[in-house]
Enzyme design. Structure first.
Site, PDB file in Angstrom:
ATOM      1  NE  ARG A  95     -25.802 -43.906  46.654  1.00  0.00           N
ATOM      2  CZ  ARG A  95     -25.280 -44.599  45.638  1.00  0.00           C
ATOM      3  NH1 ARG A  95     -24.391 -44.024  44.836  1.00  0.00           N
ATOM      4  NH2 ARG A  95     -25.651 -45.819  45.370  1.00  0.00           N
ATOM      5  CD1 TRP A 102     -14.266 -36.122  41.758  1.00  0.00           C
ATOM      6  CD2 TRP A 102     -13.989 -34.441  40.311  1.00  0.00           C
ATOM      7  NE1 TRP A 102     -15.421 -36.000  41.033  1.00  0.00           N
ATOM      8  CE2 TRP A 102     -15.289 -34.977  40.132  1.00  0.00           C
ATOM      9  CE3 TRP A 102     -13.594 -33.380  39.507  1.00  0.00           C
ATOM     10  CZ2 TRP A 102     -16.190 -34.463  39.192  1.00  0.00           C
ATOM     11  CZ3 TRP A 102     -14.486 -32.876  38.560  1.00  0.00           C
ATOM     12  CH2 TRP A 102     -15.766 -33.407  38.417  1.00  0.00           C
ATOM     13  N   PRO A 210     -17.870 -52.395  41.153  1.00  0.00           N
ATOM     14  CG  PRO A 210     -15.868 -52.976  42.185  1.00  0.00           C
ATOM     15  CD  PRO A 210     -16.443 -52.096  41.127  1.00  0.00           C
ATOM     16  CG  ASP A 234     -19.932 -41.578  38.212  1.00  0.00           C
ATOM     17  OD1 ASP A 234     -19.596 -40.438  38.578  1.00  0.00           O
ATOM     18  OD2 ASP A 234     -20.085 -42.534  38.990  1.00  0.00           O
ATOM     19  CD  GLU A 379     -24.925 -36.154  44.369  1.00  0.00           C
ATOM     20  OE1 GLU A 379     -26.177 -36.216  44.343  1.00  0.00           O
ATOM     21  OE2 GLU A 379     -24.197 -37.123  44.136  1.00  0.00           O
TER      22      GLU A 379
HETATM   23  O1  LIG Z   1     -22.153 -45.165  43.088  1.00  0.00           O
HETATM   24  C1  LIG Z   1     -22.299 -44.370  41.978  1.00  0.00           C
HETATM   25  C2  LIG Z   1     -21.118 -43.449  41.784  1.00  0.00           C
HETATM   26  O2  LIG Z   1     -21.014 -42.608  42.946  1.00  0.00           O
HETATM   27  C3  LIG Z   1     -19.899 -41.728  42.968  1.00  0.00           C
HETATM   28  O3  LIG Z   1     -20.009 -40.692  41.987  1.00  0.00           O
HETATM   29  C4  LIG Z   1     -20.673 -39.533  42.325  1.00  0.00           C
HETATM   30  O4  LIG Z   1     -20.374 -39.066  43.644  1.00  0.00           O
HETATM   31  C5  LIG Z   1     -18.984 -38.793  43.932  1.00  0.00           C
HETATM   32  C6  LIG Z   1     -18.904 -38.293  45.358  1.00  0.00           C
HETATM   33  O5  LIG Z   1     -19.519 -37.024  45.492  1.00  0.00           O
HETATM   34  C7  LIG Z   1     -18.400 -37.814  42.913  1.00  0.00           C
HETATM   35  O6  LIG Z   1     -16.990 -37.776  43.078  1.00  0.00           O
HETATM   36  C8  LIG Z   1     -18.702 -38.240  41.475  1.00  0.00           C
HETATM   37  O7  LIG Z   1     -18.306 -37.210  40.599  1.00  0.00           O
HETATM   38  C9  LIG Z   1     -20.229 -38.472  41.327  1.00  0.00           C
HETATM   39  O8  LIG Z   1     -20.528 -38.868  40.003  1.00  0.00           O
HETATM   40  C10 LIG Z   1     -18.590 -42.463  42.723  1.00  0.00           C
HETATM   41  O9  LIG Z   1     -17.518 -41.545  42.613  1.00  0.00           O
HETATM   42  C11 LIG Z   1     -18.653 -43.250  41.433  1.00  0.00           C
HETATM   43  O10 LIG Z   1     -17.467 -43.895  41.183  1.00  0.00           O
HETATM   44  C12 LIG Z   1     -19.817 -44.232  41.557  1.00  0.00           C
HETATM   45  O11 LIG Z   1     -19.884 -44.977  40.376  1.00  0.00           O
END
Ligand SMILES: OC[C@H]1O[C@H](O[C@H]2O[C@H](CO)[C@@H](O)[C@H](O)[C@H]2O)[C@H](O)[C@@H](O)[C@@H]1O
Length: 419
Positions: A95, A102, A210, A234, A379
């Site tokens: 997704r 980072w 968003p 998160d 992941e």
């Molecule tokens: O849409 C939900 C959250 O998705 C991302 O966070 C997660 O995936 C990222 C990409 O691998 C990673 O950087 C992050 O540490 C994960 O928690 C996004 O970065 C979030 O902002 C978003 O809320």
């Protein structure tokens, strides 16, 4: 909205989206990386032939995770949610179809071992351009991420690139914008605690995230959610107990760095894999912390925490909350921080533990890769077993996966002759 009196059903909303928006992925054009070579040197250093083949597949995987934004986005930016950047980049996968701030540190780490220096240079330039445009590097490469960043890894990424290539001119030509990003953190994300300046994640914008709208109308709640997302964790129980916050972080009783609770002016005594990140960043004060004993105290802390006893790597925390940045999930960036924090200390016991963690993580990732159909990288992983992806949180575990692949390539490169 008028037709539905501002109360569209899910079906009506879906029909509106289908008839007014293009399908995902149409903002990209094909990209065949010109700096991709077959058989990069790191592969020959891997003794175990199964691991060598696996490393080769991950090296090939950069091509399927690579994206180039098409010119129409540059010419008609208002029609797209992706932030236009001129150079191709590697995405996490699943997704996550845009660049992530980072995540890119560990992607860059792997790309440099794959000798894809030009790709890295371009990715760094994209980030520098974002600093110029927005004054910060957004969480990810979408316009709706502009309000918040992620753990600041631009300077460490540039450091990796310059060390690998000797391209000091790259740094010289962009130093002002690189400093501008640093100033963003100093000006907007620091607090004073006991006379020390501490950095913290803090996104003071109201409204929901968003990208993950939930509809709960609480301003403080939203600020906390966005600040949690800016941390990259998160979500985790790390953010649910109290506010988070050198010397302020070092806890003499526990013999480790702990999060600091600013509301109650005390350490928060919970295990998080990030507790030893000062070792990785080499930002602890050897004089005031009595150099020789620090490593031993940290090793004793890790031993007591039980976190190093699990079969598949280091857990994020010891709290099983159902959130993705908690037990029993292990994440590639946290294994990497832990392994190199210990490895760089040059202490024999710490180096042995670093190798043990890297080996467990590789075994776990490799078993999951072999057992999945088609073979996949994840992941996050469950570190209480060998070969299972992680879970929990607000979405299903994603496949790809940029930072996981970068960390595996790095561990294979560094430890492959001993595995
Ligand atoms: O849409 C939900 C959250 O998705 C991302 O966070 C997660 O995936 C990222 C990409 O691998 C990673 O950087 C992050 O540490 C994960 O928690 C996004 O970065 C979030 O902002 C978003 O809320």
């Amino acid at each position: 909205m008028t037709d539905t009196e501002n109360q569209p059903t899910n079906e009506e909303l879906q029909a509106f989206v289908d008839s007014n928006f293009e399908a995902e992925g149409l903002e990209f054009q094909n990209w065949d990386p010109s700096d991709w070579i077959s058989d990069p040197p790191f592969l020959s250093q891997i003794n175990n032939s199964e691991f060598r083949n696996w490393g080769n597949r991950l090296h090939e995987g950069w091509k399927s995770l690579g994206r180039q934004i098409k010119d129409d986005v540059r010419d008609n930016p208002d029609l797209y949610s992706i932030v236009y950047v001129p150079n191709p980049f590697i995405v996490p996968g699943g997704r996550f179809r845009e660049s992530y701030y980072w995540d890119s540190y560990w992607i860059v780490k792997g790309l440099l071992i794959s000798q894809m220096n030009q790709t890295v240079r371009g990715m760094l330039d994209n980030f520098v351009q974002m600093v110029d445009m927005y004054g910060l590097i957004p969480n990810g490469g979408r316009i709706y991420y502009q309000q918040r960043s992620q753990p600041p890894m631009l300077i460490p990424m540039v450091d990796l690139y310059v060390r690998a290539t000797g391209d000091v001119d790259f740094l010289r030509e962009r130093i002002n914008l690189i400093e501008k990003e640093f100033e963003f953190w100093l000006l907007n994300r620091t607090v004073s605690v006991q006379g020390h300046t501490l950095a913290r994640y803090n996104v003071e914008f109201d409204g929901p995230r968003p990208e993950s709208y939930s509809g709960k109308p609480l301003e403080e709640f939203y600020v906390n959610m966005k600040s949690g997302a800016e941390s990259g964790w998160d979500f985790s129980t790390r953010w649910f107990i109290a506010e988070d916050g050198s010397n302020v972080l070092w806890n003499e009783e526990e013999g480790v760095w702990l999060d600091y609770d600013m509301l109650n002016s005390r350490s928060r005594n919970y295990f998080y894999a990030s507790n030893i990140s000062p070792l990785w960043a080499e930002c602890w004060d050897p004089i005031s912390l009595q150099n020789s004993s620090v490593i031993n105290r940290v090793l004793d802390y890790l031993d007591r925490s039980q976190a190093t006893k699990l079969v598949g790597g280091i857990p994020t925390s010891m709290e099983n909350s159902g959130q993705q940045w908690d037990y029993p999930n292990g994440w590639a960036p946290l294994q990497h921080l832990m392994v190199y924090g210990l490895e760089n200390s040059a202490d024999p016991r710490a180096k042995a533990l670093a190798f043990d963690i890297a080996r467990k993580w590789l075994d776990n990732n490799f078993a999951a890769y072999e057992q999945s159909v088609p073979n996949s990288m994840f992941e996050k992983y469950d570190v209480t077993s060998i070969g299972l992806p992680g879970g929990g949180g607000e979405y299903d575990v994603q496949l790809g996966f940029g930072w996981t692949n970068g960390v595996v390539i790095d561990f294979l490169n560094n430890y492959g002759d001993r595995l």
